[in-house]
Design a protein around this motif. Sequence first.
Motif, PDB file in Angstrom:
ATOM      1  N   ILE A  98       0.853  -1.192   0.000  1.00  0.00           N
ATOM      2  CA  ILE A  98       0.000   0.000   0.000  1.00  0.00           C
ATOM      3  C   ILE A  98       0.882   1.233   0.000  1.00  0.00           C
ATOM      4  CG2 ILE A  98      -1.641   1.341   1.368  1.00  0.00           C
ATOM      5  CD1 ILE A  98      -2.815  -1.309   2.330  1.00  0.00           C
ATOM      6  N   LYS A  99       0.649   2.101  -0.986  1.00  0.00           N
ATOM      7  CA  LYS A  99       1.509   3.284  -1.116  1.00  0.00           C
ATOM      8  C   LYS A  99       0.728   4.409  -1.783  1.00  0.00           C
ATOM      9  CE  LYS A  99       5.904   4.803  -3.117  1.00  0.00           C
ATOM     10  NZ  LYS A  99       7.053   4.393  -3.982  1.00  0.00           N
ATOM     11  N   LEU A 100       0.687   5.550  -1.108  1.00  0.00           N
ATOM     12  CA  LEU A 100       0.090   6.733  -1.710  1.00  0.00           C
ATOM     13  C   LEU A 100       1.146   7.468  -2.523  1.00  0.00           C
ATOM     14  CD1 LEU A 100      -2.095   8.089   1.240  1.00  0.00           C
ATOM     15  CD2 LEU A 100      -2.702   6.452  -0.536  1.00  0.00           C
ATOM     16  N   ASP A 101       0.684   8.215  -3.499  1.00  0.00           N
ATOM     17  CA  ASP A 101       1.593   8.951  -4.371  1.00  0.00           C
ATOM     18  C   ASP A 101       1.883  10.337  -3.800  1.00  0.00           C
ATOM     19  OD1 ASP A 101       1.604   7.058  -6.804  1.00  0.00           O
ATOM     20  OD2 ASP A 101      -0.526   7.343  -6.372  1.00  0.00           O
ATOM     21  N   PRO A 102       2.962  10.977  -4.259  1.00  0.00           N
ATOM     22  CA  PRO A 102       3.264  12.329  -3.769  1.00  0.00           C
ATOM     23  C   PRO A 102       2.132  13.314  -4.005  1.00  0.00           C
ATOM     24  CG  PRO A 102       5.150  11.418  -4.941  1.00  0.00           C
ATOM     25  CD  PRO A 102       4.015  10.465  -5.150  1.00  0.00           C
ATOM     26  N   TYR A 103       1.340  13.071  -5.076  1.00  0.00           N
ATOM     27  CA  TYR A 103       0.264  13.999  -5.402  1.00  0.00           C
ATOM     28  C   TYR A 103      -1.084  13.595  -4.782  1.00  0.00           C
ATOM     29  CZ  TYR A 103      -0.056  10.316  -8.939  1.00  0.00           C
ATOM     30  OH  TYR A 103      -0.094   9.110  -9.578  1.00  0.00           O
ATOM     31  N   THR A 104      -1.132  12.481  -4.079  1.00  0.00           N
ATOM     32  CA  THR A 104      -2.384  12.016  -3.485  1.00  0.00           C
ATOM     33  C   THR A 104      -2.840  12.948  -2.363  1.00  0.00           C
ATOM     34  OG1 THR A 104      -1.845   9.700  -3.967  1.00  0.00           O
ATOM     35  CG2 THR A 104      -3.518  10.107  -2.288  1.00  0.00           C
ATOM     36  N   LYS A 105      -4.130  13.258  -2.364  1.00  0.00           N
ATOM     37  CA  LYS A 105      -4.729  14.009  -1.269  1.00  0.00           C
ATOM     38  C   LYS A 105      -5.498  13.034  -0.379  1.00  0.00           C
ATOM     39  CE  LYS A 105      -5.452  18.206  -4.024  1.00  0.00           C
ATOM     40  NZ  LYS A 105      -6.486  19.164  -4.536  1.00  0.00           N
ATOM     41  N   ALA A 106      -5.380  13.232   0.912  1.00  0.00           N
ATOM     42  CA  ALA A 106      -6.102  12.371   1.849  1.00  0.00           C
ATOM     43  C   ALA A 106      -6.813  13.237   2.882  1.00  0.00           C
ATOM     44  CB  ALA A 106      -5.150  11.406   2.546  1.00  0.00           C
ATOM     45  N   TYR A 107      -8.085  12.965   3.092  1.00  0.00           N
ATOM     46  CA  TYR A 107      -8.847  13.683   4.125  1.00  0.00           C
ATOM     47  C   TYR A 107      -9.218  12.684   5.213  1.00  0.00           C
ATOM     48  CZ  TYR A 107     -12.492  16.325   6.463  1.00  0.00           C
ATOM     49  OH  TYR A 107     -13.238  16.976   7.400  1.00  0.00           O
ATOM     50  N   GLU A 108      -8.910  12.984   6.511  1.00  0.00           N
ATOM     51  CA  GLU A 108      -8.345  14.227   6.988  1.00  0.00           C
ATOM     52  C   GLU A 108      -6.831  14.316   6.797  1.00  0.00           C
ATOM     53  OE1 GLU A 108     -10.451  16.719  10.360  1.00  0.00           O
ATOM     54  OE2 GLU A 108      -9.334  14.991  11.102  1.00  0.00           O
ATOM     55  N   SER A 109      -6.125  13.197   6.885  1.00  0.00           N
ATOM     56  CA  SER A 109      -4.672  13.244   6.736  1.00  0.00           C
ATOM     57  C   SER A 109      -4.167  11.910   6.236  1.00  0.00           C
ATOM     58  CB  SER A 109      -4.004  13.598   8.068  1.00  0.00           C
ATOM     59  OG  SER A 109      -4.105  12.495   8.966  1.00  0.00           O
ATOM     60  N   ILE A 110      -2.972  11.928   5.695  1.00  0.00           N
ATOM     61  CA  ILE A 110      -2.342  10.695   5.229  1.00  0.00           C
ATOM     62  C   ILE A 110      -2.032   9.786   6.403  1.00  0.00           C
ATOM     63  CG2 ILE A 110      -0.218   9.795   4.197  1.00  0.00           C
ATOM     64  CD1 ILE A 110      -0.333  12.116   2.212  1.00  0.00           C
ATOM     65  N   ASP A 111      -1.588  10.383   7.508  1.00  0.00           N
ATOM     66  CA  ASP A 111      -1.298   9.570   8.701  1.00  0.00           C
ATOM     67  C   ASP A 111      -2.548   8.841   9.180  1.00  0.00           C
ATOM     68  OD1 ASP A 111       1.335  10.314   8.685  1.00  0.00           O
ATOM     69  OD2 ASP A 111       1.084  11.945  10.138  1.00  0.00           O
ATOM     70  N   GLN A 112      -3.686   9.540   9.154  1.00  0.00           N
ATOM     71  CA  GLN A 112      -4.934   8.907   9.571  1.00  0.00           C
ATOM     72  C   GLN A 112      -5.285   7.739   8.657  1.00  0.00           C
ATOM     73  OE1 GLN A 112      -8.414  11.281   9.112  1.00  0.00           O
ATOM     74  NE2 GLN A 112      -9.784   9.752   9.970  1.00  0.00           N
ATOM     75  N   PHE A 113      -5.035   7.910   7.350  1.00  0.00           N
ATOM     76  CA  PHE A 113      -5.327   6.822   6.424  1.00  0.00           C
ATOM     77  C   PHE A 113      -4.503   5.586   6.764  1.00  0.00           C
ATOM     78  CE2 PHE A 113      -3.470   4.605   2.756  1.00  0.00           C
ATOM     79  CZ  PHE A 113      -4.578   3.858   2.379  1.00  0.00           C
ATOM     80  N   TYR A 114      -3.192   5.780   6.986  1.00  0.00           N
ATOM     81  CA  TYR A 114      -2.341   4.618   7.262  1.00  0.00           C
ATOM     82  C   TYR A 114      -2.730   3.951   8.591  1.00  0.00           C
ATOM     83  CZ  TYR A 114       0.800   5.337   3.315  1.00  0.00           C
ATOM     84  OH  TYR A 114       1.318   5.429   2.055  1.00  0.00           O
TER      85      TYR A 114
END
Length: 817
Positions: A619-635
Amino acid sequence: MMRIRKFFAMLVDLYTKFFDQFWRAKCKYITYYESLPIQENVILLESEHGKKVNGNIFYVLKYLAQDPKYNNYKLYLSSMGRHKQTFRKFLHAHGIRNVTIVMLASDEYMRLLASAKYLINDTTFGYYFIKKEGQIYINTWHGTPLKAMGKQDQSGYADIGNVQKNLAISDFLLFPSEFMKHRMLTDYMIKNISNAICVMSGYPRNEIFFDIDHQTALRDKENLAEKRIYAYLPTYRAGNKVESQKNAAYLLYYLCELDRQLTDGEILYVNLHPLDNKAIDFKAFNHIKQFPVKYETYEFLSIVDVLITDYSSVFFDFACTQRKIVLFTYDKESYLKDRGLYLSFDEFPFPQAETVGVLLDEIRTEKLYDDRNFLQTFCRYEGLNATQRLCDYTILGKSEDIIAERVPNNGKKNVLIYAGNLAANGITTSLRSLLNNVDLEERNYCISFISANVQKNKENILSFPDGVSYYATNGDLNLTIWGRIVRKLFKKKCLSASIYVKLMRNRIKQDYLRNYGNLNFDTAIQFNGYEQEVILRFSTFEGRKIIFVHSDMLQEIKTRKTQRKDVLKYAYQTYDAVAIVTQGLFDSTVAISGREDNICLVKNCIDYKKVLQMSSCDIKLDPYTKAYESIDQFYRTINSTSIKFISIGRFSPEKGHIRLVHAFQRFYHKNPDSVLIIMGGNSLGNCYGELKEEIKKLGLAQSVILLYRVSNPYPILKACDCFILSSFYEGFGLVIAEADILGKPVISTDIAGPRAFMQQHGGTLVENSEEGIYQGLKLLYSKKVSPMAVDYEAYNQEVYREFLAAMEGIEKEEGCR
């Protein structure tokens, strides 16, 4: 009142453009294309878009102007306005006076482009150019390529359209080597579709290297008989302001060092890019001079004892002299870092120097390397009389001592497929899956797109199978001023599609010719089913034409307003086949067209092998990926033990994300151990932002995660527990199958697109409402939904048979219902 204001705004826009000379000339070009007859004895020549008069075009022009066989031909040379007087003086100095110089993009130029029998170019004509039947187009190109071109160009592979077109529609392509022929035909992907003849012959500009008498006379004329002459022709190192200043500083330093150490018996002539010339004061040197502008570049280069260059392809030509070549590669590592080359520098026989000291040693010593293999590979056809052979063959039809052959054709039928903007959506995925399942031994497939529209998604061009080529297009329609007014009225919906086509039929047909000329396509497929001007353009194709329907277009018109019913009606009635991707789209398609007999079913192919392969990645998000509320929360969430629901689809109203979030709010209050992930590749307007605000308003920021643009969504899908499709309507809903491939329980709203697939394979449908989605969440949570059992290999084979039937016009007895 609104229409009146729009109409007057359109008139103001046209009035402003009217004072643009180039805009007016382009408007006139299409009139001249239609009205002017071909002038049998007129030849129009152009070099590097009118910026230069040298190289192949200069020597061809010189031959045509001076050989008595061509006395009855009228010669014209195009020039950018600021070069016109310089060109005239230069030609007169070389005894060439019977040539008319015309300003590029002037009215006179457009007349000639539309009527000259013979067109000779070393690059390309403008994107608006349409080769008229009866015109003869000879393209000499401007050098053997060292840097990767066409589809091999690491940065520009999506922007090759105008070069690709100019090569493909040419009548004659000049190649000085088999290497160059292979690279140009392969990397611009014109095999099988082009009717051009490949002329295997030396470059006209290289003839001067074999004229020893001329070289001796030129040395004497310039008082250089007793000098050892070096020439430095470096590649222009383009870059940002800081990089340009750095490169200029290096260049000045090396020239100063060379000037300091050269003797009075040596002289170095330097030919730089005009921007580099501005940074150098040649008057400060004792042994270094600029190339004299009174001579054509290769004319003066022919007297040089040693050539110094770097990454320029000039060494392919100069090698004909069999004199020494030294590559000054002081910045090889940094320069070549992000550039693709056809050949490694270690493959060349020429010595390389990275310091001034080594460079001086090399240019002062005799040639010791063996370049016989190099000459055989790249200079086999070079020699005297190359210009005569080329011109006499292509213009006079004399074939003595000429080697010519058609662009290779494997004899298969060619299928042209318009792919849209190649966004990371279901249409692109469906097309890629289809082309992964077709038989590439049976037909040649070529996807097409508009370069400007795919820039954000150009990496997807590279995701198609290796055996599939692509053809880029660019530019606007060629229209007269009246035509532009009609088009504006059509776009403002002041004219219906049927009236527009009636008024503009010839222009629409010419637009197809502008893009694709007379290339050998047997079938044309408008696969994405959108983009009204492309729909109309393909409707003029003279072979079998097919348009795909990927969604309920009545709903698209109502909800997204991305289509026009009148355009679709015209298309669905005009195309030979209208391919719906699911049986559920039959009624809405008939409601638009009023015609049933040309509707056929071609379901979406499903590339289950790729889904499985890509899902095995981390599982890997891209540099341009937006995550709501945050990328840390997604992981944190994706690695948690929570029950994870996921929905995948672009952020757009028809996907029903707002009602999904509302249904999840009700469900979450009773099941706080659950989370919802919504993932999309693009957003219609501000749908992504509006969804964020709705989640925040509902207090779900910690339990609903939005992911915007993820290049590989499959590992995330695999990590979730179940999938839900909440759409108001769908064409098919390809992600349903992708979730099923990964063993996920799936529910879908009971809508036309996915209904047949779900029912056939034991899927679970819920009411097309917020309440239905809520009940579906409960079913998934309680594990009352099982994965479907689909044989995707057999399914894809059936789809391929349907696709072949659509292309071949085979009607199924059971129809599409």
